[in-house]
Write a protein that holds these residues in place. Structure first.
Motif, short mmCIF file in Angstrom:
data_model
loop_
_atom_site.label_atom_id
_atom_site.label_comp_id
_atom_site.label_asym_id
_atom_site.label_seq_id
_atom_site.Cartn_x
_atom_site.Cartn_y
_atom_site.Cartn_z
N HIS A 247 37.99 -23.94 -39.09
CA HIS A 247 38.90 -24.03 -37.95
C HIS A 247 38.84 -22.74 -37.14
N GLU A 248 38.78 -21.60 -37.84
CA GLU A 248 38.71 -20.31 -37.15
C GLU A 248 37.39 -20.17 -36.39
N GLY A 249 36.29 -20.59 -37.03
CA GLY A 249 35.00 -20.53 -36.36
C GLY A 249 34.97 -21.38 -35.11
N ARG A 250 35.55 -22.58 -35.19
CA ARG A 250 35.58 -23.45 -34.01
C ARG A 250 36.45 -22.86 -32.91
N TYR A 251 37.52 -22.17 -33.27
CA TYR A 251 38.37 -21.53 -32.27
C TYR A 251 37.58 -20.48 -31.48
N HIS A 252 36.84 -19.63 -32.19
CA HIS A 252 36.09 -18.58 -31.51
C HIS A 252 34.90 -19.15 -30.75
N SER A 253 34.31 -20.23 -31.25
CA SER A 253 33.25 -20.91 -30.50
C SER A 253 33.78 -21.43 -29.18
N LEU A 254 34.93 -22.08 -29.25
CA LEU A 254 35.54 -22.64 -28.05
C LEU A 254 35.90 -21.54 -27.05
N SER A 255 36.34 -20.40 -27.56
CA SER A 255 36.67 -19.27 -26.68
C SER A 255 35.45 -18.83 -25.89
N LYS A 256 34.28 -18.83 -26.52
CA LYS A 256 33.06 -18.46 -25.81
C LYS A 256 32.69 -19.53 -24.79
N GLU A 257 32.85 -20.79 -25.15
CA GLU A 257 32.52 -21.87 -24.22
C GLU A 257 33.39 -21.81 -22.97
N ARG A 258 34.62 -21.34 -23.12
CA ARG A 258 35.57 -21.34 -22.01
C ARG A 258 35.68 -19.99 -21.31
N ASN A 259 34.95 -19.01 -21.77
CA ASN A 259 35.04 -17.66 -21.20
C ASN A 259 34.58 -17.70 -19.73
N THR A 260 35.41 -17.21 -18.83
CA THR A 260 35.09 -17.25 -17.40
C THR A 260 34.41 -15.97 -16.90
N ASP A 261 34.21 -14.99 -17.79
CA ASP A 261 33.57 -13.74 -17.38
C ASP A 261 32.14 -14.02 -16.91
N PRO A 262 31.72 -13.45 -15.76
CA PRO A 262 30.38 -13.74 -15.24
C PRO A 262 29.25 -13.20 -16.11
N ILE A 263 29.52 -12.16 -16.89
CA ILE A 263 28.49 -11.60 -17.77
C ILE A 263 28.52 -12.28 -19.14
N TYR A 264 29.66 -12.22 -19.80
CA TYR A 264 29.76 -12.74 -21.17
C TYR A 264 29.87 -14.27 -21.20
N GLY A 265 30.67 -14.84 -20.31
CA GLY A 265 30.86 -16.29 -20.31
C GLY A 265 29.69 -17.03 -19.69
N ASP A 266 29.40 -16.72 -18.43
CA ASP A 266 28.27 -17.38 -17.76
C ASP A 266 26.95 -17.03 -18.44
N GLY A 267 26.83 -15.77 -18.87
CA GLY A 267 25.62 -15.36 -19.56
C GLY A 267 25.40 -16.15 -20.84
N PHE A 268 26.47 -16.33 -21.60
CA PHE A 268 26.37 -17.13 -22.83
C PHE A 268 25.93 -18.55 -22.52
N ARG A 269 26.56 -19.17 -21.54
CA ARG A 269 26.23 -20.57 -21.24
C ARG A 269 24.79 -20.72 -20.76
N ARG A 270 24.31 -19.76 -19.99
CA ARG A 270 22.92 -19.83 -19.53
C ARG A 270 21.94 -19.63 -20.70
N MET A 271 22.26 -18.73 -21.59
CA MET A 271 21.38 -18.51 -22.74
C MET A 271 21.44 -19.68 -23.71
N ARG A 272 22.59 -20.29 -23.87
CA ARG A 272 22.66 -21.46 -24.74
C ARG A 272 21.85 -22.61 -24.15
N ALA A 273 21.94 -22.79 -22.84
CA ALA A 273 21.16 -23.86 -22.20
C ALA A 273 19.67 -23.59 -22.36
N LEU A 274 19.26 -22.32 -22.25
CA LEU A 274 17.85 -21.97 -22.41
C LEU A 274 17.39 -22.23 -23.85
N ALA A 275 18.22 -21.83 -24.82
CA ALA A 275 17.88 -22.06 -26.23
C ALA A 275 17.81 -23.55 -26.54
N ASP A 276 18.70 -24.33 -25.95
CA ASP A 276 18.67 -25.77 -26.16
C ASP A 276 17.39 -26.38 -25.57
#
Length: 305
Positions: free
Chosen positions: A256-285
């Motif tokens: 449950h704790e791991g899913r909470y922190h995963s969700l926090s990253k998915e929802r992060n609006t920061d242009p570096i950490y949030g957008d950067g994460f989503r772009r890198m996840r899409a690239l890895a996928d």
């Protein structure tokens, strides 16, 4: 044909005198009784639970959920947090949120003079010293190795530090974010980078265990990039890559704790950490995580988008 005689739902017998209608049925007044105390319900006010009537007092005492903070029965509107805890709506404005999990922290749980607001749950697993930190540090290094991220026999050190020291490290230009830093020294000659020496990683003292592991993995991501001479990534790609690593770890914990922190990253609006994460996840996928790692290691660049 005469009128159909009403039947009491309580006793199953025809009703020949006064009756009442409630819950889609008819009742002898003396048979409309509270499922909690067995006494007659008089008047028009009652509560229903699983199709059965209750006095309001019996419902509040026996059935109604209780506020996790003040323990009063929750009869009207109430709130439910990510963790499934139910609480009175007014507490949302009365109590601060835990810095690490978002739970509310009532006055009796607050720590006088603490650097961060922590709930009792996060405090119970907090990493305060090297005794708790060392086995987790070893675990996350093994996990990084299992992901194909090696450190060429580099001796990695971990420093648990307070907020002031961590802020000093970050102000000095070390890589990291608000919960951790990768400390290193860069050597240049004629304006050209010759080598980078890693001193270690620093993580904020007092983080709950799962968050400590995620932050440590993020910083180890920076270390891996430095060890492999990958210096030219834009900030969003470097931080997004490190966030992707900790995200993958959180996902694998399947807690449950791991899913909470995963969700926090998915929802992060920061242009570096949030957008950067989503772009890198899409690239890895798209290219596959092993290909992403190997391309970074061999070319020092990202795979083509």
């Amino acid at each position: 044909m005469g009128a159909v005689q009403p039947v009491c739902k309580g006793c199953g017998q025809p009703i020949w005198s006064n009756y009442l209608r409630a819950l889609g049925a008819t009742w002898h007044p003396e048979h409309f009784i509270c499922a909690g105390c067995g006494q007659i319900i008089q008047g028009s006010t009652f509560q229903v639970h699983q199709g059965a009537p209750y006095h309001s007092e019996c419902y509040n005492r026996q059935i109604a959920p209780r506020c996790v903070y003040c323990h009063r029965p929750l009869v009207g509107e109430f709130l439910v947090d990510y963790w499934g805890q139910k609480f009175c709506r007014e507490h949302e404005q009365q109590f601060p949120h835990c810095a690490y999990c978002g739970r509310l922290v009532p006055p009796q749980q607050q720590e006088p003079g603490a650097e961060a607001i922590r709930c009792s749950v996060c405090r119970s697993s907090a990493i305060e010293g090297s005794t708790e930190a060392k086995p987790l540090f070893s675990r996350v290094i093994r996990w990084m190795n299992s992901q194909g991220l090696m450190y060429n026999n580099l001796r990695l050190s971990l420093d648990l530090c307070g907020r002031a020291h961590l802020n000093d490290l970050l102000r000095e230009g070390n890589i990291g974010h608000s919960l951790g830093a990768t400390t290193s020294a860069m050597y240049t000659q004629n304006g050209r980078l010759i080598r980078t020496e890693i001193n270690g990683i620093a993580v904020l003292q007092g983080l709950p265990a799962i968050l400590f592991q995620g932050v440590t993995i993020h910083e180890l991501g920076h270390v891996w990039l430095i060890v492999n001479g990958i210096h030219q990534l834009p900030s969003w790609a470097e931080e997004g890559f490190c966030e992707l690593l900790s995200y993958r770890y959180y996902q694998e914990t399947n807690t449950h704790e791991g899913r909470y922190h995963s969700l926090s990253k998915e929802r992060n609006t920061d242009p570096i950490y949030g957008d950067g994460f989503r772009r890198m996840r899409a690239l890895a996928d798209r290219v596959g995580f092993p290909t992403l790692i190997e391309t970074l290691r061999t070319t020092k660049r990202l795979p083509a988008f």
